[in-house]
Write an enzyme that holds these catalytic residues in place. Structure first.
Site, mmCIF file in Angstrom:
data_model
loop_
_atom_site.group_PDB
_atom_site.id
_atom_site.type_symbol
_atom_site.label_atom_id
_atom_site.label_comp_id
_atom_site.label_asym_id
_atom_site.label_seq_id
_atom_site.Cartn_x
_atom_site.Cartn_y
_atom_site.Cartn_z
ATOM 1 N N ASN A 47 -13.760 -11.694 -3.540
ATOM 2 C CA ASN A 47 -12.497 -12.086 -4.172
ATOM 3 C C ASN A 47 -11.945 -13.338 -3.512
ATOM 4 O OD1 ASN A 47 -11.527 -10.612 -6.396
ATOM 5 N ND2 ASN A 47 -11.187 -8.815 -5.111
ATOM 6 N N ASP A 97 -10.603 0.488 3.578
ATOM 7 C CA ASP A 97 -11.476 -0.656 3.316
ATOM 8 C C ASP A 97 -12.932 -0.236 3.280
ATOM 9 O OD1 ASP A 97 -9.316 -2.476 3.326
ATOM 10 O OD2 ASP A 97 -9.306 -2.434 5.499
ATOM 11 N N GLU A 106 -6.045 0.394 7.649
ATOM 12 C CA GLU A 106 -6.126 -0.698 6.678
ATOM 13 C C GLU A 106 -6.338 -2.025 7.396
ATOM 14 O OE1 GLU A 106 -5.992 -1.529 2.531
ATOM 15 O OE2 GLU A 106 -5.725 0.376 3.551
ATOM 16 N N ASP A 107 -7.217 -2.848 6.835
ATOM 17 C CA ASP A 107 -7.357 -4.256 7.234
ATOM 18 C C ASP A 107 -7.585 -4.424 8.727
ATOM 19 O OD1 ASP A 107 -7.043 -4.783 4.600
ATOM 20 O OD2 ASP A 107 -5.085 -5.721 4.735
ATOM 21 N N LYS A 120 0.836 -1.207 0.000
ATOM 22 C CA LYS A 120 0.000 0.000 0.000
ATOM 23 C C LYS A 120 0.870 1.256 0.000
ATOM 24 C CE LYS A 120 -4.276 1.548 0.281
ATOM 25 N NZ LYS A 120 -5.234 1.176 1.314
#
Length: 757
Positions: free
Chosen positions: A286, A162, A136-137, A94
């Protein structure tokens, strides 16, 4: 992934050095003075300035262009809660994307804390380091509380990608899909599969864009989110429906939009007929979507479908927004990223998808133009124009809503400054562009039928650089304009000069060319045939007769032959003994100019001196002070070879004719580029610092040096630029890109303005 791909991925991360990030100094560190300025005692001056006025940290440190990518590793991609250490490759990736696409520096920060309070305490304490925080995450529901708490405690942008990155790109896709399907958002009915952080953020943003709350039905792994359900996430209750339906199958009928952020194969093919006419399906699980596009197309050809995968059309990819949202927020010193800024990003991304396709994007996806339509509702991640559209929109929204500490007042200048991230040549070309815009000159393009030239003509018109005259057949050019999705209008924005025409002007071109070449072994019939069939001859003749102000010759044919033909038509300056070629190379360290890269195999000392003076004049037009080095195998008199003596003689001539020009030689290339190395050979030099003009003793040397440097630095060539011509003309090499043609257009147009002046 198969075993081979897995091993390739491991090798990529391991070699030649582990990881994807490094730290590189931005200032020179070569001398004792450099060290004194960088650290003790000079660093104290910067510390004292920041202590007196904290906002100056943006001026004296990297903080204003530094984002922290922060995670605790509790929801990493599709891998789940793998912990902060295992998440590091993702966070490094990232950070690399921030640098690659928006020029933003980034540190990845993996925090070993699953408790929201401990995590927030750790991140909030880092505020002096960063200009923004990209979360993130982080798993739900903790991510909601963490983002809200950090936004409350920190006076810099905090953005959970996200959630909001996904939401922005989804909203842009929905905005354009609704336009194509002719459905107002106010009438659309939306059903989700998934009600986690990303899904809720998507729905919230669509509601902000006009989707009625009552038209939303959420479902997750436990079924429909209904009013009597317990244990709902904080912002889920507003969408809880009064309904007896409990399954996705019970609520899918009549849906205009299906939003999937859940699991593979959740949407069954037998439900497709139940959707409303002209539905929109976003299946973003995904690696396998909720339903595959081929199944949708087989049963519902009226549907538009997007997924999260790059091998299907309409990939919903956060990369379309997060680098550019932070770029705009950092540049105006926004204290937060608010709803208005997110909506502005949505509209900018959606609007870009409706523009004509860019050559970079077309080349990255098989060469076919990607026109706005059911298979292209959002831009591709490699579209260089994303930063030019999204960052200014975000900065404007920040100023409009009062969260910008340094509102951008000149948005035109800001867009121009952003172009350096999209196109490496921008910084070099900016003064030339401004000169070209002072007067609209008519520029003839020999390769007027080529896609790259047509795309360049669109940019030239948009940026007001010149008035293009395309040499070519209307029957080829006009359909190509349509095929490429361009907006230029023949007869209005551009002219088409058909070399096969029979008007009086064509006879004039033929007669004039016959007069030039019939005593050079070219019979009249052959001469007239050349004017009709060799576009570079046509373009050069248009320039010679004054029917255009400048010309860009060159087609995919042989550059040497095309240049020879141009030199037969356009004479040299009366003061010039030869024509020469100068090529610039833009690389990470700046710009170097090489001469003579294309024309003269073994120039004399007098010709090298003439070339150097002409090249120095050309470099000044880029707003750069020339610093010339005459290169040789010999270093300051070490050899008496003919080539070394030639360069010494050339130096003497230049110093006599232009005593104010910074120049030295003959010297090795390392002496030219490094003052410390040069100082070990000579005690005094008229060069201060590195040379930017490298003049070689032969064509072989110059061309090899240019191509070698281009390969090693992965630099961007600009040119070749013809020097010593009496009229503004250059000959394009066959590999010139669309942006390269735009740059060369600005050069010849500004040449023409200078001649007129």
């Amino acid at each position: 992934m198969d075993d081979d791909f897995r091993q390739a991925a491991l090798d990529y991360h391991r070699f030649p050095v582990p990881g994807k990030l490094g730290v590189h100094a931005t200032k020179r560190m070569e001398t004792q003075r450099d060290l004194a300025l960088a650290y003790s005692p000079g660093v104290a001056a910067a510390c004292e300035a920041i202590a007196a006025d904290p906002i100056t940290a943006r001026d004296y440190t990297a903080r204003g262009n530094l984002v922290g990518v922060v995670t605790n590793g509790t929801a990493v991609l599709g891998l789940g809660n793998i912990g902060p250490l295992a998440s590091k490759p993702v966070m490094e990736g990232k950070s690399v994307l921030f640098r690659k696409f928006a020029g933003i520096d980034s540190f990845d920060i993996e925090v070993d804390a699953t408790d929201p309070k401990a995590f927030c305490d750790a991140v909030a304490a880092l505020e002096p380091t960063f200009g923004g925080i990209n979360l993130e995450d982080i798993k739900a529901p903790e991510c909601f509380a963490i983002e809200a708490e950090l936004r409350r405690r920190m006076n810099i942008p905090v953005f959970h990608d996200d959630q909001h990155g996904t939401a922005i790109v989804v909203a842009a896709a929905v905005r354009n899909a609704l336009l194509l399907q002719d459905k107002p958002i106010e009438d659309a009915k939306l059903v989700t599969s998934g009600a986690g952080a990303a899904a809720l953020a998507c729905v919230d943003l669509l509601v902000a864009l006009g989707l009625p709350v009552e038209n939303v039905t959420l479902t997750d792994i436990e079924g429909v989110i209904h009013a009597g359900r317990s244990g709902m996430l904080p912002n889920m209750a507003r969408y809880a429906r009064q309904t007896d339906a409990r399954l996705l199958a019970d609520v899918i009928a009549g849906a205009d939009i299906f939003l999937g952020l859940s699991a593979p194969g959740v949407f069954r093919p037998e439900w497709l007929p139940l959707l409303a006419p002209r539905p929109i399906i976003l299946a973003m699980a995904n690696p396998e979507p909720e339903i595959r596009p081929d199944l949708v197309r087989a049963q519902r050809p009226d549907a538009i479908i997007a997924t999260g995968r790059s091998d299907f059309p309409n990939q919903v990819n956060n990369l379309l927004c997060f680098p550019y949202i932070f770029r705009g927020a950092l540049d105006c010193q926004a204290t937060e990223i608010n709803e208005a800024m997110k909506v502005a990003a949505v509209e900018a991304i959606a609007g870009l998808a409706r523009m004509e396709p860019d050559e970079v994007v077309a080349n990255a996806y098989g060469g076919e133009p990607l026109l706005f339509g059911p298979d292209h509702i959002i831009p591709k991640p490699f579209d260089p124009r994303l930063i030019l559209e999204v960052a200014p929109a975000v900065a404007e929204a920040a100023a409009r809503t009062g969260v910008a500490l340094a509102p951008i007042t000149d948005m035109t200048a800001y867009r121009s400054s952003l172009a350096r991230h999209a196109y490496r040549s921008t910084q070099l070309m900016m003064p030339v562009f401004e000169a070209a815009r002072t007067r609209s000159q008519r520029v003839a393009y020999a390769a007027g039928e080529a896609d790259a030239v047509l795309r360049a003509a669109q940019i030239v018109v948009d940026e007001r650089l010149a008035h293009p005259v395309l040499v070519g057949r209307p029957g080829i050019i006009e359909p190509a304009i349509t095929r490429l999705g361009l907006r230029i209008r023949p007869g209005v924005d551009v002219e088409i000069f058909d070399p096969t025409g029979v008007e009086d002007v064509h006879a004039r071109l033929g007669d004039a060319y016959c007069d030039l070449v019939e005593r050079r072994g070219v019979p009249p019939a052959a001469a007239r045939k050349r004017v009709r069939q060799q576009p570079s001859v046509t373009a050069a003749m248009l320039l010679r007769l004054g029917l255009v102000d400048a010309a860009l010759c060159g087609t995919p044919a042989d550059w040497w032959e095309e240049t020879r033909q141009v030199l037969e038509i356009i004479p040299r300056l009366p003061s010039a003994t030869r024509a020469y070629a100068l090529t610039g190379l833009i690389h990470d360290g700046g710009t170097l100019f090489f001469a003579d890269t294309h024309l003269n195999p073994d120039p004399t000392a007098e010709q090298i001196a003439e070339l150097t003076l002409m090249a120095a004049d050309q470099i000044r037009r880029f707003g750069i002070v020339p610093a010339a080095a005459l290169l040789s195998h010999s270093n300051f008199g070490a050899s008496g070879s003919p080539s070394a003596r030639k360069m010494r003689d050339a130096l003497a001539i230049v110093r006599q004719q232009a005593p104010d020009l910074a120049i030295d030689g003959e010297m090795h290339a390392d002496s030219a580029l490094n003052a410390a190395i040069r100082a070990r050979s000579v005690s005094r030099s008229t060069l201060d610092g590195a040379a930017n003009l490298l003049v070689m003793s032969s064509l072989d040397t110059a061309n090899v040096a240019l191509t070698l440097a281009t390969s090693i630095t992965r630099g961007l060539p600009v040119g070749p630029m013809l020097l010593g011509m009496s009229k503004p003309v250059h000959v394009l090499v066959s590999s010139t890109t669309t942006r390269g043609i735009v740059n060369m257009t600005a050069l010849v147009a500004s040449d023409s303005v200078q001649v007129d002046a």
